[in-house]
Design an enzyme around this catalytic site. Structure first.
Site, PDB file in Angstrom:
ATOM      1  N   GLU A 199       0.850  -1.189   0.000  1.00 51.33           N
ATOM      2  CA  GLU A 199       0.000   0.000   0.000  1.00 51.33           C
ATOM      3  C   GLU A 199       0.880   1.231   0.000  1.00 51.33           C
ATOM      4  O   GLU A 199       1.998   1.195   0.514  1.00 51.33           O
ATOM      5  CB  GLU A 199      -0.863   0.041   1.278  1.00 51.33           C
ATOM      6  CG  GLU A 199      -2.161  -0.688   1.145  1.00 51.33           C
ATOM      7  CD  GLU A 199      -2.972  -0.637   2.431  1.00 51.33           C
ATOM      8  OE1 GLU A 199      -2.636   0.176   3.315  1.00 51.33           O
ATOM      9  OE2 GLU A 199      -3.925  -1.406   2.540  1.00 51.33           O
ATOM     10  N   ARG A 292     -21.530   1.671  14.067  1.00 53.36           N
ATOM     11  CA  ARG A 292     -22.041   1.843  15.433  1.00 53.36           C
ATOM     12  C   ARG A 292     -21.986   3.311  15.813  1.00 53.36           C
ATOM     13  O   ARG A 292     -21.528   4.142  15.028  1.00 53.36           O
ATOM     14  CB  ARG A 292     -21.170   1.053  16.408  1.00 53.36           C
ATOM     15  CG  ARG A 292     -19.709   1.472  16.296  1.00 53.36           C
ATOM     16  CD  ARG A 292     -18.847   0.847  17.347  1.00 53.36           C
ATOM     17  NE  ARG A 292     -17.435   0.944  17.038  1.00 53.36           N
ATOM     18  CZ  ARG A 292     -16.661   1.990  17.256  1.00 53.36           C
ATOM     19  NH1 ARG A 292     -17.179   3.097  17.774  1.00 53.36           N
ATOM     20  NH2 ARG A 292     -15.385   1.976  16.952  1.00 53.36           N
TER      21      ARG A 292
END
Lengths: 445, 484
Positions: A199, A292
């Site tokens: 990455e 959440r």
């Protein structure tokens, strides 16, 4: 809306949820461990049920929690954050038992909990992700070729890894060769799979997130962004909204991207899209989604004038939101007050002998403890959150400085002195900081 | 003594055998070489420390105090012991026990200490140095070299400065893993000299074959004390061979007082014992780049191999070394010396054996991360830090401190025993100590037939000295050892 809501959490977030339930006159039920018997949230709930056993069983053991819910007639469950909140299997089990899960559908929790699937969904939705190898890199030659395309520095990590451990940064071909072999060997030994991903690595990065609400009618709205770059051990210590140092275009694009991705996955309830921002180029990349309520939700509530817990309850009940349109005002900052001692942030549990909260205009304290309570060593060290709101960032900083002076905690360790230091840090005060801020402060200490 | 004279500190029976034999040399194997070492002209013979006490008690079932008395009383050359200021064995020890340990080593014949604390916890280090000096013994303060992006020459100069503020006689510069290069030695040694302004003892492990070259650089910079071992306890992971260094010292136009005639019997005897026991013998050292990654000290490598062999895991050594390199970086480059190097090694082993990295974190790794051993030099990986701080000990807020019972309390806790026994019982399990007490140890070691024949021919007596016994060592040595 609901006959009785079971809150499966503890400390400040349990109290926070109970506060909304009380205001809406919805009967509440909490489960708690023996260690938490004398905590304020237990006393403040309409009903409380002790779950014996390991200290975290009260907040994690789905079977026992379900038994309590059935026995006490609860028809909905709010998981707060942490514990079961992103546990798709728990959401499935509780929903199957006839309870309403106050959160997103379990399949969405599951999909977004898988980093690779989440990243692929983000790509499909046109949301920027950091350039990197989509598939595991088979050999050194492929790694070197890909690295040329991605550009150095490169982060080499185990595909099956977790927690960021064992990752290595390569700055050129020579270090990439070494890092590739080293990480591949480690991945094979530790995770049973030699798969390695590459990455792009950002030496300086800001952690910015967007609050979204997937409404009952299927639309998705965003409630602005929060900067969460003040972190120790990759965990947030201070958050603020709006995020300082973002260009108007970055801010706008990031918020639109969050809505696009939430729509693409059919998101319902409160959720947060996390992004990394390169402060030098203002590029942003999707990191992950938290399905959440977020610890730092109060800064958004303060600026937007909404109660996110109430909105979650309404969405879960299939109701429209309380607002017709959103109108943010001012700037809010949150400091997390933990039972830990800087500069290393070593946890220091203990009995609270003094707890004086500050008061004043624009000051809010969400706390889980009171004098006489024991901060136990079994859970997160968060004792409370200090949130201030001002007309702008400068006023918020001034109010935070005043509020901090009015906070006094004795007994366990606490990190108030770190925040005093933070408020004296020129980079922080100017809003020109990134995730390396706390480490730099520690090194200078 | 002229500034042209180089003094040698012998490491044959301490770091030499620790590095190559995992400290498994028994007293019976050791006793025959003592008179030769004693007469060879060494300034100091290094001998013992916590690691030897543990191996003697736990593995070789010999009372380490009795052995210490036997060995020190057989020698005129001052014998040295290691004192790590935060513990006797791997785990930390309360201050009262550390003080007692220091005092009892002196009472049992130790006349020189090398005192070390990798991260130089100043309060502990200062207390032990002052105590040791008050007991009238030599004290050298150790700097444990490790190579990392954060371990700069300035860092070591500062360590030397802090040590030199205490009443130490010299600075002991140790390259535990053998990763020092001649280039780095050319800058490191002057930095330590500049920082401390004290004489330096060089103790460089020859893991990569570069240690003799680094010694040459140290000698050129003015160092006049070198640590060596007698083959076959020299080279590979051990210290350079004394014979090699004697030759190099001569080539540099310097002098020394070591008598080569005394070294051959040591070589003969230890080669015989090593071959008979199947122990690794020192020899030519091959250059190895991996050492620069894991930086495991020579002494620890010997112990690690011995321990892995005991549990049948020696075939996974390579993996463990690779993982140690990663753990070392993640833990903020702990100095690779006892106990920090063991922490990195143990964590690496656990990471591999449990199948999940940092799933199990030993208590001492938690204490290191919490700062008990001093401030870590490098930055600890944030995710690792998070895992460690989530461990019960860290969560309980006691990761950076240990209980500090007084000596009276320690005595009460361990019954009415002697202070020497108290130290064993406070640092090892009662089972280990009692098993050692129950076991009978063979204090004689069979002599080689060739030596026996030679002895018989030379002495002409009835051959009653064919084995070495500590309690009749004088009789045996009368036949085989030089008179002086």
């Amino acid at each position: 809306m609901f006959d009785k809501v079971l809150v499966v959490n503890r400390g400040e977030i349990a109290r926070r949820i109970l506060r909304t339930l009380r205001r809406l006159e919805i009967p509440s039920l909490v489960v708690h461990s023996e260690a938490d018997r004398d905590m304020p949230f237990v006393a403040e709930a309409d009903e409380a049920a002790l779950i014996d056993g390991r200290p975290d069983a009260a907040y994690r053991d789905v079977g026992m929690i379900l038994e309590v819910a059935r026995g006490r007639g609860a028809d909905a469950v709010h998981p707060g954050y942490g514990f079961l909140s992103e546990n798709a299997a728990a959401a499935t089990a509780l929903t199957a038992a006839g309870l309403t899960w106050i959160g997103p559908p379990s399949n969405v929790i599951e999909v977004m909990g898988d980093k690779i699937r989440a990243r692929n969904l983000a790509v499909q939705a046109g949301v920027p992700v950091a350039s990197g190898s989509a598939d595991p890199v088979a050999d050194e030659e492929t790694a070197l070729r890909l690295a040329k395309e991605i550009g150095y520095p490169i982060m080499v990590k185990a595909a099956a890894g977790g927690g960021g451990m064992g990752m290595q940064v390569a700055t050129d071909e020579a270090t990439l060769k070494r890092a590739f072999l080293s990480v591949r060997g480690m991945a094979e030994r530790s995770f049973g799979s030699p798969d390695v991903l590459l990455e792009r690595y950002f030496p300086r990065v800001r952690h910015v997130e967007v609050q979204v609400l997937g409404l009952a009618n299927g639309t998705v709205v965003e409630l602005g962004e929060r900067d969460c770059s003040v972190q120790r051990r990759n965990q947030k210590l201070a958050e603020e909204t709006p995020a300082p140092g973002l260009s108007p275009r970055t801010r706008e694009c990031m918020r639109a991207a969050a809505v696009d991705l939430a729509k693409a996955i059919g998101y319902r309830s409160a959720g947060t899209m996390e992004f990394l921002v390169d402060p030098s180029t203002q590029e942003f990349f999707f990191l992950e989604m938290n399905t959440r309520l977020q610890v730092e939700h109060p800064v958004t509530e303060t600026v937007y004038g909404v109660d996110l817990v109430e909105e979650m309850l309404r969405i879960a009940a299939g109701l429209d939101p309380t607002f017709a349109h959103l109108s943010p005002a001012g700037h809010a900052i949150e400091f997390r007050i933990n039972a830990e001692e800087p500069p290393l942030f070593i946890p220091r549990p203990g009995k609270i002998t003094r707890w004086d909260e500050p008061r004043g205009e624009g000051v809010r304290v969400d706390s889980g403890y009171a004098v006489g309570c024991e901060v136990p060593p079994f859970y997160d060290s968060l004792m409370g959150k200090l949130i201030v709101h001002g007309a702008d960032r400068t006023q918020a900083l001034v109010r935070m400085r005043q509020a901090l002076r009015g906070f006094a905690i004795e007994g366990p360790g606490q990190n108030l002195s770190f925040f005093e230091q933070l408020l004296r840090d020129p980079d922080y005060c100017l809003g020109d900081y990134d995730t390396s801020l706390v480490t730099r402060m520690q090194n200078n200490a | 003594m002229s500034n042209n004279t180089v003094e040698f500190v012998d490491q044959t029976i301490r770091d030499g055998q620790q590095s190559l034999w995992g400290m498994r040399m028994t007293q019976a194997q050791m006793m025959p070489v003592l008179p030769w070492l004693d007469g060879a002209g060494y300034r100091i013979v290094d001998f013992t420390g916590g690691a030897m006490f543990k191996v003697q008690t736990k593995n070789l079932k010999r009372d380490p105090w009795a052995m210490t008395r036997d060995v020190t009383s057989a020698m005129l050359t001052p014998m040295r012991a290691a004192v790590r200021t935060d513990g006797v064995l791997m785990g930390p020890a309360p201050d009262a026990l550390m003080d007692l340990w220091t005092e009892r080593l002196v009472a049992n014949g130790i006349r020189s200490f090398w005192v070390f604390d990798v991260l130089l916890h100043e309060e502990r280090f200062s207390r032990i140095v002052h105590l040791a000096k008050s007991l009238g013994v030599e004290v050298v303060g150790a700097i444990m070299f490790t190579d990392s992006p954060v371990h700069t020459d300035d860092y070591y100069a500062d360590l030397a400065r802090r040590i030199s503020e205490l009443p130490v006689d010299a600075i002991y510069l140790e390259d535990t893993a053998g990763v020092l290069t001649p280039d780095r030695a050319r800058t490191l040694v002057p930095a330590v000299q500049r920082g401390g302004g004290l004489p330096i003892e060089a103790h460089f492990h020859n893991t990569t074959g570069l240690a003799p070259m680094c010694y040459v650089e140290a000698l050129r910079a003015g160092v006049r004390t070198l640590h060596t071992a007698v083959p076959p306890m020299a080279d590979r992971g051990s210290l350079p061979s004394v014979t090699t260094m004697m030759r190099l010292v001569g080539q540099l136009g310097l002098e020394h007082n070591v008598d080569t005639a005394h070294l051959e019997p040591v070589l003969d005897w230890l080669t015989y014992v090593g071959e008979r026991e199947g122990f690794e013998l020192g020899g030519p050292t091959e250059y190895d780049l991996d050492v620069y990654q894991h930086q495991i000290p020579g002494g620890m490598m010997g112990t690690l191999k011995a321990q892995l062999a005991e549990v049948g895991l020696l075939d996974r050594l390579e993996e463990i070394l690779d993982e140690t390199a990663v753990v070392r970086r993640e833990l903020g480059y702990p100095g690779m010396a006892t106990p920090l190097s063991q922490f990195a090694g143990i964590q690496a082993v656990l990471n591999l054996l449990t199948g999940e990295r940092y799933n199990k974190v030993p208590t001492e790794v938690i204490r290191y991360v919490c700062g008990y051993y001093g401030k870590p030099v490098g930055e600890i990986d944030a995710n690792v830090l998070d895992r460690v701080m989530d461990q019960p000990l860290a969560r309980a807020g006691t990761g950076d401190r240990i209980a500090q019972p007084t000596l009276t309390e320690l005595r009460a806790a361990h019954g009415n025993v002697s202070d020497d026994e108290l130290i064993l019982r406070a640092t090892m399990s009662a089972e280990e100590v009692e098993e050692m007490r129950r076991s009978s140890v063979e204090l004689s070691y069979p002599a080689p037939l060739s030596r026996l024949v030679r002895t018989l021919m030379n002495s002409g007596d009835g051959g009653s000295h064919a084995s070495c016994r500590s309690n009749n060592a004088a009789a045996w040595l009368s036949a085989v050892a030089p008179a002086y």
